[in-house]
Motif scaffolding. Structure first.
Motif, mmCIF file in Angstrom:
data_model
loop_
_atom_site.group_PDB
_atom_site.id
_atom_site.type_symbol
_atom_site.label_atom_id
_atom_site.label_comp_id
_atom_site.label_asym_id
_atom_site.label_seq_id
_atom_site.Cartn_x
_atom_site.Cartn_y
_atom_site.Cartn_z
ATOM 1 N N ASN A 53 17.106 -14.943 -37.625
ATOM 2 C CA ASN A 53 16.352 -14.756 -36.389
ATOM 3 C C ASN A 53 16.854 -13.595 -35.546
ATOM 4 O OD1 ASN A 53 14.595 -16.814 -36.961
ATOM 5 N ND2 ASN A 53 15.700 -18.356 -35.796
ATOM 6 N N ALA A 54 18.169 -13.555 -35.302
ATOM 7 C CA ALA A 54 18.711 -12.470 -34.481
ATOM 8 C C ALA A 54 18.519 -11.133 -35.176
ATOM 9 C CB ALA A 54 20.189 -12.715 -34.179
ATOM 10 N N ARG A 82 16.991 -10.925 -25.044
ATOM 11 C CA ARG A 82 16.667 -12.349 -24.904
ATOM 12 C C ARG A 82 15.763 -12.692 -26.082
ATOM 13 N NH1 ARG A 82 16.152 -10.634 -19.399
ATOM 14 N NH2 ARG A 82 17.645 -11.710 -18.025
ATOM 15 N N ARG A 112 27.537 -8.947 -30.411
ATOM 16 C CA ARG A 112 26.107 -8.772 -30.684
ATOM 17 C C ARG A 112 25.881 -8.180 -32.068
ATOM 18 N NH1 ARG A 112 26.517 -6.729 -25.550
ATOM 19 N NH2 ARG A 112 25.892 -4.599 -26.098
ATOM 20 N N ASP A 159 13.653 -17.655 -29.070
ATOM 21 C CA ASP A 159 14.004 -19.074 -28.986
ATOM 22 C C ASP A 159 14.781 -19.418 -27.718
ATOM 23 O OD1 ASP A 159 16.447 -17.919 -29.463
ATOM 24 O OD2 ASP A 159 16.842 -18.990 -31.340
ATOM 25 N N THR A 196 17.595 -17.885 -26.712
ATOM 26 C CA THR A 196 18.987 -17.448 -26.804
ATOM 27 C C THR A 196 19.174 -16.114 -26.115
ATOM 28 O OG1 THR A 196 19.254 -18.597 -28.922
ATOM 29 C CG2 THR A 196 20.876 -16.894 -28.379
ATOM 30 N N GLU A 197 20.237 -15.997 -25.328
ATOM 31 C CA GLU A 197 20.593 -14.728 -24.703
ATOM 32 C C GLU A 197 21.790 -14.143 -25.435
ATOM 33 O OE1 GLU A 197 21.257 -15.317 -20.544
ATOM 34 O OE2 GLU A 197 19.107 -15.538 -20.099
ATOM 35 N N MET A 198 21.620 -12.939 -25.958
ATOM 36 C CA MET A 198 22.717 -12.318 -26.679
ATOM 37 C C MET A 198 23.877 -12.052 -25.725
ATOM 38 S SD MET A 198 20.678 -9.683 -29.225
ATOM 39 C CE MET A 198 22.112 -9.454 -30.285
ATOM 40 N N SER A 257 25.013 -12.818 -39.064
ATOM 41 C CA SER A 257 24.725 -14.249 -38.962
ATOM 42 C C SER A 257 24.053 -14.752 -40.230
ATOM 43 C CB SER A 257 23.809 -14.530 -37.763
ATOM 44 O OG SER A 257 24.437 -14.135 -36.558
ATOM 45 N N MET A 309 26.286 -10.913 -34.449
ATOM 46 C CA MET A 309 25.142 -11.821 -34.334
ATOM 47 C C MET A 309 23.901 -11.241 -35.005
ATOM 48 S SD MET A 309 23.627 -13.343 -30.776
ATOM 49 C CE MET A 309 22.319 -14.583 -30.737
#
Length: 752
Positions: free
Chosen positions: A539-540, A721, A528, A724, A726-728, A535, A531
């Motif tokens: 977004n994250a 969450r 995480r 978009d 995506t679930e971390m 990244s 991410m």
């Protein structure tokens, strides 16, 4: 006693008459009067905005804040706190000592004694030193290489240098020498110095810091100008304008306001208008022999002399400048002047200044977009603020529209352009914004709640945003991404939906260091972390940084401090009264409630183990050398790695673990001395009593001191969450949003 013999009480007087009496009372008398009966002891009287704002502004010389001038409760609370709680914080690029902060002592392994050095960049707000003996600080402003302070006694102090490019000193190296602590700006010899005693001629009531000079207005209305901290200020006089210096607020010749711009000096003079001239540049010898300077070349912005109350009439019977209105406020940019008027309009004029001609063009009205609002308040301008090449206008509807000089230039030079004039940043709209402070590339918003939010970018990760983490992951969790060869720190688009607040609490810095290092289980949260801050896409990082922002937003309420005790007046432990920015640095005047701040410090510290349950030291762990002794004793082995090698290995490992491989961090922005890269991240999670008393855990924000831990020591790196879908990754439960996930507005630059 009335004419018919009946007595008249105070309450029989009209309310308007009572409001006229209040300004003649000091605070103690006013509160005593309003406590005499229930009719007077109500918010309409006790929190009278006109009374308290006038008292604060005149007694403490605090500049007026038009957006909140009718908030009586706020001004009353400020009056109580101004006496003992004003402090100056600064951050950003410390060129020529303009931040007024002391030396750093880096903690390098194997180093026998600390090396004294000054940090070039300071990314978190730090308190300016040497201000305790100055008394009450009422205003502060940043210049190109300086930070200047105004005290309640009317004395000006400056640190850094006023002009970092001027070669006018009498001794080598012939440049102005930095002042590391606030130094009083002097007046000509023989005149009273405000730091020594009060005199209305030299007591300053309003001042402005330009790129390389300071302008000030005294209590009598005299204009003073400084070009060098070591030289006395000069009394500014004009050939073509007569000034009134008797302390009056209105009248022909009265100077209402002075502004020191990028390369011009400007004053609003009643009866003349907005007057422009070049900053004074006198030699040391001239400053020694004179106490005034006569401005021979000046010009007036056309159609700015109109005053509503005087109602001047021309031969045609119409008031001169009536269609423009009376000037309310004005700013000076690099090549233009902008001002707003009593009619709710805003105008811009081009400055042309050469050896043969000094002129200002006829003002051009700027069109204010209504933003879909049907009412007139959406386009009625109440204030204008800005500096260098950037500015903002405030509307009666609560909108704050930002722009820059380049967008105005086509209108001033009669060129066609399809570029929109204003930008509507979501985080500034109807968010109780009082003022905006612009540096070269970054800017801050001051909110009526006492909070400061940051926007723009910081060149070379210099820390101008005040969000922490000079080129390292703490800043990334606040939403900073590094770009370019110089490692410029840009905010993610998500930061413009709700803003990113400047933190003054040291505990928040400890908390984010802990989260950045991976939380309670770094291995579980490693994916995480990579991410969120490693990244290529934003977004994250944007959403995790917003989650961090929400957790830090109500710090006092989160730990049960808000609303507790008599010391809580509703303004919080840290309440920013003003914010300023220039160049690559910033500063703020902050009211610090020490009692609440101490409660916050205690609230986040808990014993590691209840009394009587401390574990016994085992022989294996106690036999190991301590952290302090190991780093204080240099290795004598021929095969032992050098300090540089140790740091390089730690840095490489840290980059790999945090996902900060070379594609995302360049050498210019990388700081190998960062605390979270100097030690092994997993060390603080290893079992054994020795770890509980090991300073390593303090480097990661898990423990304030031996025997104690922070209340967040068992928290994990956030798992969210994303919007978009995506679930971390991870094994811990998903974290909830404290105030709900925002509706992201990432395309605001493309819309109106």
């Amino acid at each position: 006693m009335s004419s018919n013999g009946s007595s008249v009480t105070l309450l029989d007087l009209p309310v308007d008459l009572l409001l006229l009496i209040f300004p003649y009372l000091d605070a103690a008398s006013f509160l005593s009067l309003t406590s005499t009966c229930r009719a007077l002891h109500n918010p309409d009287f006790v929190e009278d905005a006109m009374y308290w704002s006038d008292l604060v502004r005149h007694q403490f010389r605090v500049p007026n804040q038009p957006v909140v001038q009718n908030d009586g409760r706020r001004w009353k609370r400020l009056y109580k706190r101004m006496r003992t709680q004003s402090k100056i914080f600064s951050w950003g690029n410390d060129d020529k000592g303009c931040l007024g902060q002391s030396f750093d002592m880096p903690n390098l392994p194997g180093q026998r004694r600390p090396v004294m050095r000054r940090s070039r960049h300071i990314s978190c707000p730090g308190e300016m030193e040497g201000t305790e003996q100055l008394g009450i600080i009422s205003d502060m402003q940043c210049g190109g290489w300086s930070t200047s302070l105004l005290t309640s006694k009317g004395a000006l102090y400056t640190c850094g240098v006023l002009d970092g490019l001027q070669f006018n000193q009498r001794r080598p190296p012939y440049m102005q020498q930095p002042k590391r602590q606030p130094t009083a700006l002097r007046f000509p010899s023989g005149m009273p110095q405000p730091k020594d005693r009060y005199d209305p001629v030299t007591a300053i009531k309003q001042f402005s810091s330009g790129r390389s000079h300071v302008l000030a207005l005294s209590d009598t209305g005299r204009i003073w100008s400084w070009q060098d901290i070591e030289l006395p200020g000069m009394h500014v006089k004009f050939v073509h304008h007569s000034l009134t210096e008797d302390g009056r607020e209105r009248g022909t010749g009265v100077v209402k306001k002075v502004v020191a711009g990028w390369n011009k000096s400007v004053a609003l003079i009643e009866g003349s208008g907005i007057v422009v001239w070049e900053p004074l540049q006198l030699s040391p010898e001239e400053c020694d022999t004179s106490d005034a300077a006569l401005v021979l070349e000046s010009t007036v912005v056309p159609r700015t002399r109109y005053v509503e109350s005087q109602n001047r009439k021309t031969a045609e019977g119409s008031s001169e400048g009536e269609d423009v209105g009376e000037v309310q406020s004005f700013i000076v940019l690099e090549d233009s002047i902008l001002f707003n008027t009593s009619l709710g309009k805003v105008f811009a004029a081009l400055i042309t200044w050469t050896d043969t001609a000094q002129t200002v063009s006829d003002p051009v009205e700027l069109s204010i977009p209504a933003g879909g609002e049907a009412n007139a308040e959406a386009s009625f301008v109440t204030d204008i603020q800005g500096s260098f090449r950037n500015f903002a206008v405030f509307t009666k509807a609560g909108d704050v529209l930002t722009s820059e000089q380049d967008r105005v230039m086509p209108l001033l030079t009669n060129q066609h352009t399809n570029r929109r004039l204003f930008t509507r940043i979501p985080a500034l709209q109807n968010k109780q914004v009082i003022s905006l402070a612009f540096g070269d590339y970054h800017f801050h918003a001051l909110h009526s709640t006492g909070e400061i939010t940051s926007y723009g970018y910081e060149p070379q990760s210099c820390g101008a945003l005040g969000l922490g983490g000079h080129g390292v992951p703490e800043g990334r969790l606040r939403g900073i991404r590094n770009r370019g060869i110089g490692g410029d720190g840009h905010l993610v688009p998500h930061a413009y939906t709700e803003g990113r607040r400047v933190w003054f609490e040291k505990e928040k810095q400890e908390w984010i260091s802990f989260i950045t290092s991976g939380g309670a289980d770094p291995q579980e949260g490693a994916a995480r972390v990579r991410m969120a801050i490693g990244s290529p896409g934003p977004n994250a990082q944007g959403e995790v940084s917003e989650w961090i922002e929400q957790e830090g937003r109500d710090w006092e309420g989160k730990f049960g401090i808000r609303g507790q005790g008599e010391e809580d007046d509703g303004l919080g432990a840290y309440f920013a009264l003003s914010v300023s920015a220039a160049g690559w640095h910033s500063g703020a005047l902050v009211l610090v409630n020490e009692d609440m701040a101490e409660k916050l410090r205690k609230a986040v510290e808990v014993p590691e183990h209840p009394p009587g349950e401390e574990p016994q030291e085992d022989v294996a762990s106690s036999a190991q050398p301590s952290y302090e002794s190991s780093r204080a004793t240099p290795s004598t082995s021929d095969t032992a790695p050098s300090n540089e090698t140790i740091l390089d290995r730690a840095a490489d490992w840290g980059r790999y673990f945090l996902g900060l491989a070379p594609y995302n961090v360049n050498d210019a922005a990388y700081d190998p001395n960062a605390a979270h890269l100097r030690t092994n991240t997993t060390a603080r999670n290893q079992p054994g009593p020795s770890n509980r008393h090991n300073p390593q855990s303090q480097n990661f924000g898990a423990s304030p001191r031996p025997g104690y831990k922070y209340i967040w020591a068992d928290d994990h790196f956030p798992r969210l969450r994303l919007s978009d879908g995506t679930e971390m990754p991870g094994e811990v439960p998903f974290h909830e949003w404290r105030y709900g996930r925002p509706e992201w507005n990432l395309a605001w630059e493309d819309g109106e």
